[in-house]
Design a protein around this motif. Structure first.
Motif: not given
Length: 152
Positions: A86-109
């Motif tokens: 479960e923790e790993n799943k949560d961590d992966k979800k968090e990582e995905k969220k972070e990745d998406k956010e990074e992608e969004k910020t990169e796209e914005k840039k």
């Protein structure tokens, strides 16, 4: 004499019967003793059997306890692994969220960069429009045209 003989015979007979009775009594006593001994032996074997049964019961109880404790341990392990999953799943979800956010910020840039580039291009175009003062000498036709309105 005959009477005496007969008496003696009778006495002997009586003695024999008494002896036989005594022997029988003794035999009975012996039999009783043997029976008692056998009974005691039987009791002892019964007691041993009971003890063995009790021991087996105790062993079974201990085995059950051990099994239960092992099951509990396994359950705990399973729970821990599930929690880790479960923790790993949560961590992966968090990582995905972070990745998406990074992608969004990169796209914005990137979009901002593109916008800036566009702005710069437009500014350059405007500057070129304003700055572009190319001198051209008048052609002979231009002279003729300009003279005509004044003569007319």
């Amino acid at each position: 004499k005959d009477d005496k003989k007969e008496e003696k015979k009778e006495d002997k007979k009586e003695e024999k019967t008494e002896e036989k009775k005594e022997e029988k009594k003794d035999d009975k006593k012996e039999e009783k003793k043997e029976d008692k001994k056998e009974d005691k032996k039987d009791e002892k074997t019964e007691e041993k059997k009971e003890e063995k049964k009790d021991d087996k019961k105790e062993e079974k109880k201990e085995d059950k306890k051990e099994e239960k404790s092992e099951e509990k341990k396994e359950d705990k392990k399973d729970k821990k692994t599930e929690e880790k999953k479960e923790e790993n799943k949560d961590d992966k979800k968090e990582e995905k969220k972070e990745d998406k956010e990074e992608e969004k910020t990169e796209e914005k840039k990137e979009v901002k960069k593109d916008e800036k580039k566009e702005e710069k291009k437009e500014e350059k175009k405007e500057e070129k429009k304003d700055d572009c003062l190319l001198y051209t000498s008048p052609s002979p036709r231009d002279r003729q045209k300009s003279r005509m309105p004044s003569s007319a």
